[in-house]
Motif scaffolding. Structure first.
Motif, PDB file in Angstrom:
ATOM      1  N   ALA A 311     -35.909   5.387 135.746  1.00  0.00           N
ATOM      2  CA  ALA A 311     -37.077   6.003 136.387  1.00  0.00           C
ATOM      3  C   ALA A 311     -36.835   7.457 136.732  1.00  0.00           C
ATOM      4  O   ALA A 311     -37.773   8.189 137.062  1.00  0.00           O
ATOM      5  N   VAL A 312     -35.595   7.903 136.673  1.00  0.00           N
ATOM      6  CA  VAL A 312     -35.234   9.247 137.125  1.00  0.00           C
ATOM      7  C   VAL A 312     -35.258  10.211 135.946  1.00  0.00           C
ATOM      8  O   VAL A 312     -34.665   9.950 134.898  1.00  0.00           O
ATOM      9  N   GLN A 313     -35.962  11.333 136.120  1.00  0.00           N
ATOM     10  CA  GLN A 313     -36.035  12.383 135.108  1.00  0.00           C
ATOM     11  C   GLN A 313     -35.796  13.736 135.771  1.00  0.00           C
ATOM     12  O   GLN A 313     -35.811  13.847 137.005  1.00  0.00           O
ATOM     13  N   SER A 314     -35.546  14.747 134.957  1.00  0.00           N
ATOM     14  CA  SER A 314     -35.398  16.112 135.472  1.00  0.00           C
ATOM     15  C   SER A 314     -36.546  16.960 134.940  1.00  0.00           C
ATOM     16  O   SER A 314     -36.959  16.821 133.779  1.00  0.00           O
ATOM     17  N   HIS A 315     -37.062  17.844 135.804  1.00  0.00           N
ATOM     18  CA  HIS A 315     -38.194  18.700 135.418  1.00  0.00           C
ATOM     19  C   HIS A 315     -38.093  20.006 136.188  1.00  0.00           C
ATOM     20  O   HIS A 315     -38.032  20.008 137.424  1.00  0.00           O
TER      21      HIS A 315
END
Length: 377
Positions: A311-315
């Motif tokens: 569920a964890v992303q970088s943006h």
């Protein structure tokens, strides 16, 4: 702004008719490509979410927090002992080999030397002197009872017997410290100091060894140690007695923290800790690398918010999780904590009551990037 290219969203146009004849205006996006807003929102309906294969779930709230880190299986320092030669000499017999079991007090090697001969001879000589002294004491006691001998002679005989007994005990203790009887006057037996298995053997038959040279290492492998190293920030939440889940290829086991160092290791700047694991079944090996999940203690660990790592992303340089909204998703910045397996703790950014994108959340990240690119164009 742009939508998922595979979703083929159809534009909706709402015409507003007014009595004064004004031109109708649209409250929907101007085209099927415009499904984003500048604040990290992605506009998707339920059908589009399903078509993209995005799965939604709530975070897990509660339960003790854990930290996962690599570890190494070690012998229990309280159940491992070095067996050395108390005197120098030649190894004439080896009764145990690597991996073999031994009981406490069993003879595991025999050393032949002049010093062994001296120790054994002193024991025999001290024994002979004691026998003579006891014989003299018995004679003096008879003579004193018959009023033939003076009391002073009796006292002298009693003192000589006492000194001879002490000399014999000292000689026996010196021989025992060297290993005990070896079956011959010039031999000393090396005995196992504890029950266990031979995990190291440093000599071969016929080798001449010096005093204090290591011969064997014996360990009781029914209980092993787990060598752990924590970051200083995490060590404050590790307590003695905390449970540890141990995993290796096809095996799992339970351990408990038995020691947390009060000082940093000067070489690694980490906090060493030791956990104890039951190995009576013999499934763990000394030196084996494993993965340990350690339960944390301290404020807030019983209310920890955990999410799947997918569920964890970088943006834009931030760590985000996509939270479901009535019209789609919004990229919500979060601060992460410890990870354990496929779960990660969220320290801030979520309340735990949200619905979040757990599977295929990377497609939402991709769409944000597309929207920003078209904005710049």
């Amino acid at each position: 702004m742009r939508s998922l290219s595979t979703l083929h969203a159809l534009p909706l146009l709402f015409l507003l008719a007014a009595c004064n004849g004004d031109t109708p205006k649209s409250d929907a996006p101007a085209s099927a490509e415009e499904h984003h807003e500048d604040d990290g929102k992605i506009l998707l309906n339920a059908d589009q979410i399903a078509a993209a294969g995005i799965q939604i779930a709530r975070p897990t709230v509660g339960g003790a927090g854990t930290i996962e880190l690599p570890a190494t299986i070690d012998g229990d320092p309280q159940a491992t002992q070095v067996v050395s030669a108390a005197i120098g000499g030649r190894v004439v017999a080896l009764m145990r080999n690597l991996g073999q079991s031994t009981g406490r007090g069993d003879t595991i090697a025999i050393i032949e030397s002049r010093e062994a001969a001296s120790l054994n001879a002193e024991v025999q000589a001290a024994g002979a002197r004691l026998a003579l002294a006891q014989s003299n004491l018995a004679r003096e006691q008879r003579l004193f009872a018959q009023r033939v001998s003076a009391e002073q002679d009796l006292i002298t005989a009693r003192t000589s017997a006492t000194e001879a007994r002490i000399a014999l005990q000292l000689a026996q203790q010196q021989r025992s410290a060297a290993g005990g009887g070896g079956g011959a006057l010039n031999r000393i037996a090396i005995r196992a100091p504890l029950s266990g298995q031979v995990i190291s053997r440093s000599v071969v038959l016929g080798q001449t060894v010096a005093a204090d040279a290591e011969l064997f290492r014996i360990a009781n492998l029914g209980s092993l140690s787990l060598a752990l190293n924590f970051q200083p920030a995490d060590a404050g939440r590790i307590r003695a007695g905390a449970p540890v889940q141990v995993q290796a290829a096809g095996r799992t086991g339970a351990a408990r923290i038995s020691f947390v160092s009060p000082a940093l290791d000067p070489a690694t700047r980490l906090i060493p800790a030791i956990a104890t694991i039951d190995n009576r079944a013999g499934q763990w090996r000394v030196g084996e690398p494993v993965t340990a999940s350690v339960s944390l203690s301290g404020p807030g660990t019983d209310k920890a918010i955990r999410v799947p790592s997918t569920a964890v992303q970088s943006h834009e340089g931030k760590t985000v999780i996509f939270v479901r909204t009535p019209t789609g998703f919004i990229a919500t910045p979060v601060t992460l904590g410890d990870s354990a397996g496929d779960q990660v703790v969220v320290r801030s950014g979520l309340t735990g009551s949200e619905q979040i994108a757990t599977i295929n959340s990377f497609t939402l990240k991709a769409e944000l990037g597309k929207g920003e690119a078209s904005h710049e164009d």
